[in-house]
Structures are given as C-alpha cells and as structure tokens.
Design a protein around this motif. Structure first.
Motif, PDB file in Angstrom:
ATOM      1  N   GLU A  43       0.811  -1.223   0.000  1.00 29.67           N
ATOM      2  CA  GLU A  43       0.000   0.000   0.000  1.00 29.67           C
ATOM      3  C   GLU A  43       0.844   1.273   0.000  1.00 29.67           C
ATOM      4  O   GLU A  43       0.552   2.236  -0.704  1.00 29.67           O
ATOM      5  CB  GLU A  43      -0.904   0.011   1.225  1.00 29.67           C
ATOM      6  CG  GLU A  43      -2.349  -0.302   0.886  1.00 29.67           C
ATOM      7  CD  GLU A  43      -3.170  -0.487   2.133  1.00 29.67           C
ATOM      8  OE1 GLU A  43      -3.113   0.390   3.005  1.00 29.67           O
ATOM      9  OE2 GLU A  43      -3.843  -1.535   2.224  1.00 29.67           O
ATOM     10  N   SER A  44       1.886   1.261   0.821  1.00 33.02           N
ATOM     11  CA  SER A  44       2.704   2.476   0.920  1.00 33.02           C
ATOM     12  C   SER A  44       3.399   2.782  -0.418  1.00 33.02           C
ATOM     13  O   SER A  44       3.630   3.940  -0.760  1.00 33.02           O
ATOM     14  CB  SER A  44       3.762   2.320   2.019  1.00 33.02           C
ATOM     15  OG  SER A  44       4.661   1.290   1.666  1.00 33.02           O
ATOM     16  N   VAL A  45       3.685   1.733  -1.162  1.00 36.57           N
ATOM     17  CA  VAL A  45       4.357   1.916  -2.456  1.00 36.57           C
ATOM     18  C   VAL A  45       3.351   2.465  -3.475  1.00 36.57           C
ATOM     19  O   VAL A  45       3.637   3.402  -4.226  1.00 36.57           O
ATOM     20  CB  VAL A  45       4.989   0.585  -2.931  1.00 36.57           C
ATOM     21  CG1 VAL A  45       5.649   0.751  -4.279  1.00 36.57           C
ATOM     22  CG2 VAL A  45       5.984   0.074  -1.897  1.00 36.57           C
ATOM     23  N   ALA A  52       3.198  10.816  -7.098  1.00 35.09           N
ATOM     24  CA  ALA A  52       4.171  11.350  -8.073  1.00 35.09           C
ATOM     25  C   ALA A  52       3.422  11.852  -9.308  1.00 35.09           C
ATOM     26  O   ALA A  52       3.436  11.229 -10.367  1.00 35.09           O
ATOM     27  CB  ALA A  52       5.191  10.272  -8.435  1.00 35.09           C
ATOM     28  N   THR A  53       2.783  13.001  -9.160  1.00 35.73           N
ATOM     29  CA  THR A  53       1.861  13.455 -10.219  1.00 35.73           C
ATOM     30  C   THR A  53       2.417  14.568 -11.097  1.00 35.73           C
ATOM     31  O   THR A  53       1.755  14.997 -12.031  1.00 35.73           O
ATOM     32  CB  THR A  53       0.551  13.968  -9.583  1.00 35.73           C
ATOM     33  OG1 THR A  53       0.889  14.908  -8.570  1.00 35.73           O
ATOM     34  CG2 THR A  53      -0.258  12.830  -9.004  1.00 35.73           C
ATOM     35  N   GLU A  54       3.628  15.019 -10.808  1.00 34.43           N
ATOM     36  CA  GLU A  54       4.144  16.149 -11.605  1.00 34.43           C
ATOM     37  C   GLU A  54       4.748  15.666 -12.903  1.00 34.43           C
ATOM     38  O   GLU A  54       5.902  15.943 -13.211  1.00 34.43           O
ATOM     39  CB  GLU A  54       5.210  16.896 -10.786  1.00 34.43           C
ATOM     40  CG  GLU A  54       4.630  18.098 -10.095  1.00 34.43           C
ATOM     41  CD  GLU A  54       5.687  19.119  -9.719  1.00 34.43           C
ATOM     42  OE1 GLU A  54       6.691  19.271 -10.435  1.00 34.43           O
ATOM     43  OE2 GLU A  54       5.497  19.761  -8.696  1.00 34.43           O
ATOM     44  N   PHE A  55       3.963  14.915 -13.657  1.00 34.27           N
ATOM     45  CA  PHE A  55       4.594  14.335 -14.841  1.00 34.27           C
ATOM     46  C   PHE A  55       4.543  15.249 -16.059  1.00 34.27           C
ATOM     47  O   PHE A  55       4.848  14.828 -17.170  1.00 34.27           O
ATOM     48  CB  PHE A  55       4.078  12.916 -15.141  1.00 34.27           C
ATOM     49  CG  PHE A  55       2.615  12.710 -14.939  1.00 34.27           C
ATOM     50  CD1 PHE A  55       1.716  13.200 -15.862  1.00 34.27           C
ATOM     51  CD2 PHE A  55       2.157  12.031 -13.822  1.00 34.27           C
ATOM     52  CE1 PHE A  55       0.366  12.999 -15.681  1.00 34.27           C
ATOM     53  CE2 PHE A  55       0.807  11.827 -13.633  1.00 34.27           C
ATOM     54  CZ  PHE A  55      -0.105  12.320 -14.558  1.00 34.27           C
ATOM     55  N   GLN A 256      10.919   6.017  -9.382  1.00 36.63           N
ATOM     56  CA  GLN A 256      11.836   6.491  -8.332  1.00 36.63           C
ATOM     57  C   GLN A 256      11.105   6.584  -6.995  1.00 36.63           C
ATOM     58  O   GLN A 256      11.636   6.173  -5.952  1.00 36.63           O
ATOM     59  CB  GLN A 256      12.416   7.847  -8.730  1.00 36.63           C
ATOM     60  CG  GLN A 256      13.264   7.753 -10.004  1.00 36.63           C
ATOM     61  CD  GLN A 256      13.919   9.068 -10.385  1.00 36.63           C
ATOM     62  OE1 GLN A 256      14.370   9.824  -9.540  1.00 36.63           O
ATOM     63  NE2 GLN A 256      14.006   9.330 -11.675  1.00 36.63           N
ATOM     64  N   ALA A 257       9.872   7.098  -7.022  1.00 35.97           N
ATOM     65  CA  ALA A 257       9.101   7.208  -5.775  1.00 35.97           C
ATOM     66  C   ALA A 257       8.835   5.824  -5.194  1.00 35.97           C
ATOM     67  O   ALA A 257       8.924   5.603  -3.975  1.00 35.97           O
ATOM     68  CB  ALA A 257       7.783   7.934  -6.050  1.00 35.97           C
ATOM     69  N   ALA A 258       8.520   4.882  -6.072  1.00 30.92           N
ATOM     70  CA  ALA A 258       8.227   3.521  -5.604  1.00 30.92           C
ATOM     71  C   ALA A 258       9.473   2.869  -5.013  1.00 30.92           C
ATOM     72  O   ALA A 258       9.401   2.189  -3.974  1.00 30.92           O
ATOM     73  CB  ALA A 258       7.704   2.679  -6.766  1.00 30.92           C
ATOM     74  N   ALA A 259      10.612   3.077  -5.642  1.00 31.71           N
ATOM     75  CA  ALA A 259      11.856   2.468  -5.137  1.00 31.71           C
ATOM     76  C   ALA A 259      12.174   3.008  -3.745  1.00 31.71           C
ATOM     77  O   ALA A 259      12.536   2.251  -2.833  1.00 31.71           O
ATOM     78  CB  ALA A 259      13.008   2.750  -6.106  1.00 31.71           C
ATOM     79  N   LEU A 260      12.012   4.311  -3.579  1.00 28.48           N
ATOM     80  CA  LEU A 260      12.274   4.906  -2.255  1.00 28.48           C
ATOM     81  C   LEU A 260      11.301   4.345  -1.215  1.00 28.48           C
ATOM     82  O   LEU A 260      11.690   4.013  -0.093  1.00 28.48           O
ATOM     83  CB  LEU A 260      12.135   6.433  -2.326  1.00 28.48           C
ATOM     84  CG  LEU A 260      13.251   7.149  -3.079  1.00 28.48           C
ATOM     85  CD1 LEU A 260      12.901   8.618  -3.283  1.00 28.48           C
ATOM     86  CD2 LEU A 260      14.584   7.025  -2.327  1.00 28.48           C
TER      87      LEU A 260
END
Ligand SMILES: Cc1ncc(COP(=O)(O)O)c(C=O)c1O
Length: 367
Positions: A43-45, A52-55, A256-260
């Motif tokens: 869930e946290s991922v 991460a919406t600034e695409f 990147q957000a998911a990896a972090l």
C-alpha cells in the motif's frame, strides 16, 4: 507482404531475435513466465506512486534520491551507484560502454535471454560458455574463454533460467584470475531469494576489485517489475562511462518514488521473499520426488530440463493452467508464484513425467 526488410539495416541486428516477453496467461491460468512477484503492490508503495503526479516535468535523470538511499543502504558513496530503467537497461549501457566490433563478451549459456541481443546491438561478439550438466556456471571454461579481445565477462548468480548460484569462494578464485583490466559484471537480479549462506554476494568484495560491477534490481524481490528500476554498484569511473551510454530520462518519477518507498518496507519485503524461497524449496523437493532432474535453485524459479520434449511438456502445463517460459529444445522455467499455483503445477508436472519417462533422465526414447 514478404518478410524482407525494405531498407538497408545492420545484418547482425536482423539476424538477432528480438527479446521475447514471457507469455501472458489466460484468466484461468497462472502466469509463471516472467519471474515476477505474485503479491499485489504494498500500500505504501502504491501511495508513493499515486503521489508522483508532476509528470508535466521530466524526472530526475540521475535518480539522485534513489542513488543516495541505495548508497546509504550498502555503505557506499552515491558515486558508486548508478540507477537505470531496470537492470537490463544498465546492462545494455555497460555493454555499449565496454565493447564494439571486434571485441568479445564472455557469458554463460544458457543464461538471461537478453545478453545475446545487447552484445549484437553493440556490434561485439558473444562468447557463450556452456553451463555444466547441472545448470551451473563452468568458471574454468569461462576463464579459458577470455582472450585479448575480451572486454566484459558476465556472471549471473543465481543463474536465470536454471537457478544455481555461484559460491562466494569459487567466484573469488575466478575473479583473481581474470585480468584486472577486464570488466566483470555480477548480475545478481535474484539475490534476495538466496538462502544458501555459501552463495555469492559480490558486494562483499567490491572494494578489492575495481573491475567488478554488481547489478541488482527492484523488479523481482521488491515487486516493481512494471516500474523499471534497477541499479549497479562499482567504481565511479566505470559507472560514469555507463551513464554516458544512457538514454536520458528513462527512469520515471513514479518508479523512483516507488523504489524509495519500497526500501522503507524491508520487513514486509523480507516476509514475502521468505515465503517465495520456502515455496521454491518445497516445489523443487516435490519435483525431485516425482523424478524430475531440477537443478539446485536459489532464485524464484525452477528449471525443468525437457530437451526435445520442451514444447510438448509446455503444452501439457498450459492445459493444466500453468504458463511457464519454454526454451524450445532445452527446458521450461517456471516462476514460483502464488500458493494456489503449486497444486496445479505439481499435478501437470506429474502428468508430464508419467507420460514421458524420458524426462527422468532415463535412456528411454522420447516418443
Ligand atoms: C538475470 C537477469 N538480469 C537482469 C534482469 C533484468 O531485470 P530488470 O530490467 O527488470 O531489472 C533479469 C530479468 O528477468 C534477469 O533475469
């Protein structure tokens, strides 16, 4: 329409088969063809990806935060880490940086299906060193295959698709004999599933071997295959050259957000990985009991050697609701998936070995 390409293209590329993805599975079957993790994303991922919406902006091309986090995790500096769009992307970059026409790249075979294509793309020459009969690397033969033209040696531990891991001590002896100016990449895409304490963890010896680079990924144990994040660790001067060969901006902000986020979930990741490793050992034991010659495996898959019967066994597995990865003439790799896949897998394998006793390794003809 004829199959002939209407324009002049590089013949070595035309001669190469494009990388083929593991087959999708029908709704009533299990997709065990791509070594993915069967669990739904944490869930946290998922929340991190949603955030991460600034695409409208390009992502951070160097994936700086992921690099920093990995460096901290491994006790390295950020310069000793490079992040790519999956480790396959970094392997392509490494090959481009290391070798061109006339140069040789030594790797075990059969191994990761993407190796031959990346070598061909660079215009370099593949030197494929056959595995031993039990699906392991033949390190002596690999040493013998190294010549003045060798620019890169790849080892894959645990080996995809057969499963055995290299032992730490045998790899260290091997590395000591490789010329110091020849790059060695240890592809450790499945290392998190390893349970044998003797198995290779090449990060332990990075500091002593500037020609060694270790490749790892978030695609397998961390369950981020669809988000494409992998990394390499090694000498900053070498990694910087790999960076030169990168296509910019391939690692998405969502990846990147998911990896972090997933790096902050080490307990949950460990529990999931342990479940898969334990299931792997159970499945292998059951297959050995059935009479299959499944090599020792330290990864999240098992290898079914089927030789010329591969396509027929694959058909039988499919009828039983199991979509594995068939390598015609050789064998089938089956990913360890959800618990519910085990019974149909073992049932289908039993039907196959009953039908074709040849699969037990007997001399019986394969009718
Ligand atoms: C041995 C090996 N290396 C690298 C990869 C690449 O994984 P990714 O690009 O998803 O990180 C794979 C994927 O199947 C693999 O099996």
């Amino acid at each position: 329409m004829s199959d002939e390409v209407p324009v002049k293209l590089r013949p070595e590329i035309l001669a190469q088969r494009a990388y083929k993805q593991g087959k999708p599975a029908p709704a009533d079957s299990f997709k065990l063809s791509s070594n993915e993790l069967p669990f739904a994303p944490l869930e946290s991922v998922t929340a991190a990806v949603r955030g991460a919406t600034e695409f409208n902006r390009y992502p951070d091309a160097a994936a700086g935060a992921v690099r920093e986090a990995l460096a901290e995790h491994y006790g390295l500096t950020a310069e000793q880490v490079i992040v790519g769009a999956g480790s396959v992307s970094l392997l392509y970059q490494a090959v481009q940086a290391a070798a061109g026409p006339g140069d040789e790249i030594v790797y075990p075979w059969r191994s990761f299906e993407a190796y031959p294509g990346m070598v061909a793309l660079a215009g370099a020459t593949s030197v494929q060193v056959p595995l031993t009969a039990d699906g392991a690397h033949d390190l002596d033969a690999m040493l013998e295959a190294i010549t003045d033209r060798t620019r890169l040696v790849i080892v894959c531990s645990p080996n995809n698709p057969t499963g055995p891991a290299l032992a730490q001590d045998e790899f260290e002896r091997f590395l000591a004999k490789v010329p110091a100016d020849v790059l060695v990449i240890a592809d450790e895409a499945y290392i998190e599933f390893v349970t044998d304490p003797r198995a290779l963890n090449a990060t332990r010896i990075l500091a002593d071997h500037p020609n060694l680079v270790v490749a790892r990924t978030f695609s397998k144990a961390y369950g981020l295959a669809g988000l494409r994040v992998g990394y390499m660790m090694g000498d900053p001067r070498i990694l910087s050259a790999f960076g030169t060969a990168a296509i910019p901006f391939l690692i998405s902000a969502q990846g990147q957000a998911a990896a972090l986020a997933v790096m902050r979930e080490s307990d949950a990741v460990r529990r999931r990985v342990n479940e898969i490793s334990a299931r792997r050992d159970e499945v292998r034991r059951a297959l050995l009991d059935q009479g299959w010659r499944v090599p020792e495996t330290q990864a999240n898959f098992v290898w079914l050697p089927c030789g010329e019967l591969t396509e027929r066994v694959d058909g039988m597995l499919r009828e039983g609701g199991i979509v594995g990865r068939a390598f015609p003439g050789d064998g089938i790799r089956v990913t360890i998936g959800e618990e519910a896949s085990v019974t149909p897998l073992l049932a289908a394998c039993w039907r196959a070995i009953e039908r074709w006793p040849y699969l037990r390794g007997d001399d019986a003809p394969a009718e």
